[in-house]
Write a protein that holds these residues in place. Structure first.
Motif, PDB file in Angstrom:
ATOM      1  N   LYS A  55       0.719  -1.236   0.089  1.00  0.00           N
ATOM      2  CA  LYS A  55       0.148  -0.001   0.089  1.00  0.00           C
ATOM      3  C   LYS A  55       0.823   1.131   0.063  1.00  0.00           C
ATOM      4  CE  LYS A  55      -3.673   0.497   2.443  1.00  0.00           C
ATOM      5  NZ  LYS A  55      -5.055   0.671   1.721  1.00  0.00           N
ATOM      6  N   ALA A  56       1.975   1.207   0.677  1.00  0.00           N
ATOM      7  CA  ALA A  56       2.654   2.428   0.921  1.00  0.00           C
ATOM      8  C   ALA A  56       4.117   2.651  -0.311  1.00  0.00           C
ATOM      9  CB  ALA A  56       3.560   2.250   2.139  1.00  0.00           C
ATOM     10  N   GLU A  57       4.126   1.618  -1.151  1.00  0.00           N
ATOM     11  CA  GLU A  57       5.400   1.601  -2.048  1.00  0.00           C
ATOM     12  C   GLU A  57       5.095   1.143  -3.576  1.00  0.00           C
ATOM     13  OE1 GLU A  57       8.734  -0.186  -0.445  1.00  0.00           O
ATOM     14  OE2 GLU A  57       8.140   0.291   1.634  1.00  0.00           O
ATOM     15  N   VAL A  58       3.815   0.594  -3.732  1.00  0.00           N
ATOM     16  CA  VAL A  58       3.750   0.107  -5.114  1.00  0.00           C
ATOM     17  C   VAL A  58       2.887   1.196  -5.602  1.00  0.00           C
ATOM     18  CG1 VAL A  58       2.471  -1.645  -6.426  1.00  0.00           C
ATOM     19  CG2 VAL A  58       4.081  -2.067  -4.504  1.00  0.00           C
ATOM     20  N   PRO A  59       2.938   1.851  -6.748  1.00  0.00           N
ATOM     21  CA  PRO A  59       2.137   2.603  -7.521  1.00  0.00           C
ATOM     22  C   PRO A  59       0.842   2.360  -7.968  1.00  0.00           C
ATOM     23  CG  PRO A  59       4.000   2.172  -8.929  1.00  0.00           C
ATOM     24  CD  PRO A  59       4.230   1.196  -7.672  1.00  0.00           C
ATOM     25  N   ILE A  60      -0.064   1.975  -7.084  1.00  0.00           N
ATOM     26  CA  ILE A  60      -1.460   1.637  -7.350  1.00  0.00           C
ATOM     27  C   ILE A  60      -2.244   2.673  -6.754  1.00  0.00           C
ATOM     28  CG2 ILE A  60      -3.328   0.010  -7.185  1.00  0.00           C
ATOM     29  CD1 ILE A  60      -1.072  -2.250  -7.146  1.00  0.00           C
ATOM     30  N   TRP A  61      -3.311   3.196  -7.604  1.00  0.00           N
ATOM     31  CA  TRP A  61      -4.109   4.269  -7.097  1.00  0.00           C
ATOM     32  C   TRP A  61      -5.696   3.804  -7.162  1.00  0.00           C
ATOM     33  CZ3 TRP A  61      -0.798   5.060 -10.985  1.00  0.00           C
ATOM     34  CH2 TRP A  61       0.585   5.325 -10.966  1.00  0.00           C
ATOM     35  N   LYS A  62      -6.440   4.484  -6.217  1.00  0.00           N
ATOM     36  CA  LYS A  62      -7.957   4.147  -5.922  1.00  0.00           C
ATOM     37  C   LYS A  62      -8.615   5.343  -6.265  1.00  0.00           C
ATOM     38  CE  LYS A  62      -9.199   3.243  -1.898  1.00  0.00           C
ATOM     39  NZ  LYS A  62      -9.659   2.728  -0.510  1.00  0.00           N
ATOM     40  N   ARG A  63      -9.556   5.069  -7.169  1.00  0.00           N
ATOM     41  CA  ARG A  63     -10.458   6.533  -7.319  1.00  0.00           C
ATOM     42  C   ARG A  63     -12.122   5.826  -6.917  1.00  0.00           C
ATOM     43  NH1 ARG A  63     -14.506   8.566 -10.489  1.00  0.00           N
ATOM     44  NH2 ARG A  63     -14.374  10.859 -10.711  1.00  0.00           N
ATOM     45  N   GLN A  64     -12.607   6.488  -5.674  1.00  0.00           N
ATOM     46  CA  GLN A  64     -13.649   6.293  -5.277  1.00  0.00           C
ATOM     47  C   GLN A  64     -14.760   7.369  -5.643  1.00  0.00           C
ATOM     48  OE1 GLN A  64     -13.128   4.617  -1.462  1.00  0.00           O
ATOM     49  NE2 GLN A  64     -12.167   6.749  -0.727  1.00  0.00           N
ATOM     50  N   GLU A  65     -16.095   7.083  -6.069  1.00  0.00           N
ATOM     51  CA  GLU A  65     -17.230   7.844  -5.976  1.00  0.00           C
ATOM     52  C   GLU A  65     -18.064   7.656  -4.840  1.00  0.00           C
ATOM     53  OE1 GLU A  65     -18.863   7.558 -10.045  1.00  0.00           O
ATOM     54  OE2 GLU A  65     -17.033   7.298 -10.735  1.00  0.00           O
ATOM     55  N   PHE A  66     -18.691   9.054  -4.305  1.00  0.00           N
ATOM     56  CA  PHE A  66     -19.285   8.868  -3.078  1.00  0.00           C
ATOM     57  C   PHE A  66     -20.808   9.186  -3.425  1.00  0.00           C
ATOM     58  CE2 PHE A  66     -15.119  10.212  -1.930  1.00  0.00           C
ATOM     59  CZ  PHE A  66     -14.816   9.433  -0.872  1.00  0.00           C
ATOM     60  N   ALA A  67     -21.800   8.599  -2.480  1.00  0.00           N
ATOM     61  CA  ALA A  67     -23.007   8.579  -2.612  1.00  0.00           C
ATOM     62  C   ALA A  67     -23.779   9.980  -2.790  1.00  0.00           C
ATOM     63  CB  ALA A  67     -23.713   7.676  -1.622  1.00  0.00           C
ATOM     64  N   GLU A  68     -22.995  10.905  -1.967  1.00  0.00           N
ATOM     65  CA  GLU A  68     -23.615  12.469  -2.365  1.00  0.00           C
ATOM     66  C   GLU A  68     -23.068  13.052  -3.062  1.00  0.00           C
ATOM     67  OE1 GLU A  68     -19.529  12.372   0.259  1.00  0.00           O
ATOM     68  OE2 GLU A  68     -21.502  11.063   0.264  1.00  0.00           O
ATOM     69  N   GLY A  69     -22.305  12.546  -3.979  1.00  0.00           N
ATOM     70  CA  GLY A  69     -21.573  13.062  -5.360  1.00  0.00           C
ATOM     71  C   GLY A  69     -20.171  13.393  -4.878  1.00  0.00           C
ATOM     72  N   GLY A  70     -19.660  13.637  -5.931  1.00  0.00           N
ATOM     73  CA  GLY A  70     -18.019  13.773  -5.737  1.00  0.00           C
ATOM     74  C   GLY A  70     -17.263  12.312  -5.728  1.00  0.00           C
ATOM     75  N   ALA A  71     -15.938  12.842  -5.809  1.00  0.00           N
ATOM     76  CA  ALA A  71     -14.960  11.591  -6.175  1.00  0.00           C
ATOM     77  C   ALA A  71     -13.749  11.836  -5.307  1.00  0.00           C
ATOM     78  CB  ALA A  71     -14.694  11.059  -7.479  1.00  0.00           C
ATOM     79  N   GLU A  72     -12.750  11.018  -5.205  1.00  0.00           N
ATOM     80  CA  GLU A  72     -11.602  11.357  -4.815  1.00  0.00           C
ATOM     81  C   GLU A  72     -10.415  10.211  -5.206  1.00  0.00           C
ATOM     82  OE1 GLU A  72     -10.927  11.517  -0.291  1.00  0.00           O
ATOM     83  OE2 GLU A  72     -11.285   9.286  -0.230  1.00  0.00           O
ATOM     84  N   TRP A  73      -9.163  10.484  -5.343  1.00  0.00           N
ATOM     85  CA  TRP A  73      -8.162   9.610  -5.712  1.00  0.00           C
ATOM     86  C   TRP A  73      -7.417   9.203  -4.229  1.00  0.00           C
ATOM     87  CZ3 TRP A  73      -7.252   6.999  -9.829  1.00  0.00           C
ATOM     88  CH2 TRP A  73      -7.709   7.452 -11.063  1.00  0.00           C
TER      89      TRP A  73
END
Length: 141
Positions: A119-137
């Motif tokens: 989780k700390a060192e491997v370049p894998i990214w998560k994008r999550q979308e939220f129920a109330e709108g919006g998203a984050e990486w």
């Protein structure tokens, strides 16, 4: 050593089989799944992306964990890790890691360090979308 970044569903059985070893007295594994919330916010969709170097970087992390975690007579015998990329649904398996060692203490320690270091060192990214709108990486630099 089983290591991979895949866009297809992951198999816990494949990972556990990859760390099987007749000298191992303990095998520990971790399965990370997509949950329907994060920090009190409802999550409706999730996608993972990986840099082309992710598999090689994961292999380096795994080799270091295996070498650093055991000691003479209490060795870590095998480690394995698979991470999924692409669009995942709530409940899907996102990551599976496992370690086998001479004793359970080393198996648990190697497994814990393996998931933490990936989780700390491997370049894998998560994008999550939220129920109330919006998203984050998450995990993006």
């Amino acid at each position: 050593m089983l290591v991979g970044v895949r866009d297809t569903p992951l198999s816990v059985d494949e990972v556990v089989s990859a760390v099987a070893d007749g000298q191992a007295g303990g095998t520990a594994f971790f399965v990370g799944t997509v949950r329907d919330h994060d920090h009190g916010r409802g999550v409706t969709a999730l996608s993972y992306s990986a840099h082309p170097s992710a598999t090689d970087r994961m292999r380096e992390v795994m080799e270091k964990v295996a070498a650093d975690t055991g000691s003479e007579g209490r060795a870590v015998h095998r480690v394995a890790a698979l991470h999924r990329v692409g669009d995942l649904a709530i409940g899907d398996i996102a990551v599976v890691v496992a370690a086998s060692a001479s004793h359970r203490e080393e198996a648990f320690a190697a497994c814990r360090r393996l998931i933490d270091d990936i989780k700390a060192e491997v370049p894998i990214w998560k994008r999550q979308e939220f129920a109330e709108g919006g998203a984050e990486w998450v995990g993006a630099c």
